[in-house]
Motif scaffolding. Sequence first.
Motif, PDB file in Angstrom:
ATOM      1  N   TYR A 152       7.845  -5.737  -0.197  1.00 32.66           N
ATOM      2  CA  TYR A 152       6.606  -5.477  -0.920  1.00 32.66           C
ATOM      3  C   TYR A 152       6.462  -6.507  -2.026  1.00 32.66           C
ATOM      4  O   TYR A 152       7.262  -6.567  -2.957  1.00 32.66           O
TER       5      TYR A 152
ATOM      6  N   MET B  65       1.280   1.373  -0.660  1.00 30.21           N
ATOM      7  CA  MET B  65       0.942   0.097  -1.302  1.00 30.21           C
ATOM      8  C   MET B  65      -0.323   0.290  -2.136  1.00 30.21           C
ATOM      9  O   MET B  65      -0.889   1.379  -2.194  1.00 30.21           O
TER      10      MET B  65
ATOM     11  N   MET C 289       1.799   0.607   6.748  1.00 28.46           N
ATOM     12  CA  MET C 289       1.574   0.289   5.338  1.00 28.46           C
ATOM     13  C   MET C 289       0.236   0.903   4.944  1.00 28.46           C
ATOM     14  O   MET C 289      -0.802   0.576   5.534  1.00 28.46           O
TER      15      MET C 289
ATOM     16  N   MET D 146       6.179  -0.089  -6.290  1.00 28.30           N
ATOM     17  CA  MET D 146       5.141   0.949  -6.221  1.00 28.30           C
ATOM     18  C   MET D 146       5.514   2.177  -7.049  1.00 28.30           C
ATOM     19  O   MET D 146       4.772   3.163  -7.068  1.00 28.30           O
TER      20      MET D 146
ATOM     21  N   SER E 137      -1.490  -5.095  -1.998  1.00 32.24           N
ATOM     22  CA  SER E 137      -1.441  -4.785  -0.567  1.00 32.24           C
ATOM     23  C   SER E 137      -0.743  -5.869   0.238  1.00 32.24           C
ATOM     24  O   SER E 137      -0.919  -5.956   1.458  1.00 32.24           O
TER      25      SER E 137
END
Length: 277
Positions: A68, A230, A201, A276, A72
């Motif tokens: 990540y 995300m 995702m 996140m 996004s």
Amino acid sequence: MKPRFLVFAIACLMVLIAAEAAVAQEEKNVSQCQAIAQSIPQATFASFTGPAPIVGAGASDQSVTLTYIGHSTFLIETPGGVTIATDYSGWYSPPHVPMVVTMNRAHSSHYTLAADPGIQHVLHGWSDVPGEKAKVNLVVGDTYIRNVTTDIRGGFGAPQTDGNSIFIFEIAGLCIGHLGHLHYELTQAHYAEIGRLDVVMVPVDGGLTMGSDSMSRVIKRLRASLILPMHQPRPLQSFLSMFGPDFDISYAPTNTITVSLRTLPRKPLIYVAKGMQ
């Protein structure tokens, strides 16, 4: 037989052999994730020096790494060395220039028209031709990439047809989906076109895309084994509260997870990357 007729016969034979080879190649690389296999269009093969595409069975021990990066954007790294950045805008950049980037045009934080020239494949989730859908159907190394378009909210909330793409990456037998900037719940036709997803995702933001209740219904219907939130951390707890004991939740110590068909969790797992939290 006269020489000119012999040459003609040989040429016809070569054309037939090439056609049969093309058909065999197309059948070999059709989607293994899509529910209705006969609806797959012909794939376009990218120019890439690497291993043959791995689609389907026989890849259960090969792992895919997902990191990540932010918002996004995930960096996907395949066993064959292909690197992909999702919803690439340049705001959140991987440590190295990826080979492939996907984009959605809902907001400037999800796309750029000035991508790094070192990126080999820039895949838009929208079409610049009015009335047409974006069509992505590409094999790069060991990765098959396709898309499923969805509508988004345009100016003053009016629907903008096919303005978003769900990108699906088929790697080492895994079906990995990125929902992009999903604004509306999916239809049965969407689910059929998507097919199976092992990893998804999902944008979490409390309503910029969809509210937690609507987005959770999409996730439950997709039945993926691994769910990667995300977009925005703030509404995360509201999203997580929509899932009961049928789902596990894990707060990761890092932004990276490595997964294979063999290591997919048996019980659906919502894996919250460090960025996140």
